[in-house]
Design a protein around this motif. Structure first.
Motif, PDB file in Angstrom:
ATOM      1  N   TYR A 140      39.988  32.097  36.375  1.00 16.88           N
ATOM      2  CA  TYR A 140      40.607  31.944  37.689  1.00 16.88           C
ATOM      3  C   TYR A 140      41.975  31.274  37.614  1.00 16.88           C
ATOM      4  CZ  TYR A 140      36.147  33.343  39.609  1.00 16.88           C
ATOM      5  OH  TYR A 140      35.024  34.058  39.927  1.00 16.88           O
ATOM      6  N   LYS A 141      42.276  30.606  36.532  1.00 14.81           N
ATOM      7  CA  LYS A 141      43.578  29.968  36.386  1.00 14.81           C
ATOM      8  C   LYS A 141      44.679  31.015  36.169  1.00 14.81           C
ATOM      9  CE  LYS A 141      45.973  26.428  33.766  1.00 14.81           C
ATOM     10  NZ  LYS A 141      45.863  25.472  32.646  1.00 14.81           N
ATOM     11  N   ASN A 142      44.409  31.986  35.282  1.00 13.30           N
ATOM     12  CA  ASN A 142      45.397  33.033  34.985  1.00 13.30           C
ATOM     13  C   ASN A 142      45.089  34.353  35.692  1.00 13.30           C
ATOM     14  OD1 ASN A 142      46.716  31.302  33.205  1.00 13.30           O
ATOM     15  ND2 ASN A 142      45.360  31.891  31.532  1.00 13.30           N
ATOM     16  N   TRP A 143      43.969  34.414  36.418  1.00 14.51           N
ATOM     17  CA  TRP A 143      43.520  35.619  37.111  1.00 14.51           C
ATOM     18  C   TRP A 143      43.426  36.809  36.161  1.00 14.51           C
ATOM     19  CZ3 TRP A 143      41.110  35.204  41.487  1.00 14.51           C
ATOM     20  CH2 TRP A 143      41.385  34.101  42.283  1.00 14.51           C
ATOM     21  N   THR A 144      42.673  36.608  35.062  1.00 11.55           N
ATOM     22  CA  THR A 144      42.421  37.680  34.116  1.00 11.55           C
ATOM     23  C   THR A 144      40.912  37.902  34.005  1.00 11.55           C
ATOM     24  OG1 THR A 144      42.417  36.115  32.273  1.00 11.55           O
ATOM     25  CG2 THR A 144      44.494  37.232  32.778  1.00 11.55           C
TER      26      THR A 144
END
Length: 56
Positions: free
Chosen positions: A12-16
């Motif tokens: 969820y931090k890099n949305w990957t």
């Protein structure tokens, strides 16, 4: 499919999104892990099989 959330890992931090299962070296689709009768990875699309060594 109620278990679809177990096949992916979301950052969820890099949305990957990352796949947890292996990909087939022949065709590139998902491989399924089967425990019985012999532990193995199996591709349902091209029938590629990788057997897992058991450590006893």
């Amino acid at each position: 499919m109620p278990y679809i959330h177990k096949l992916y890992e979301v950052d969820y931090k890099n949305w990957t999104i990352k796949r947890k299962n292996k990909t087939c070296p022949r065709c590139g689709s998902f491989m399924a892990f089967h425990k019985k009768p012999v532990p193995r990875w199996h591709c349902g699309k091209c029938n590629y099989v990788e057997y897992v060594k058991q450590l006893f």
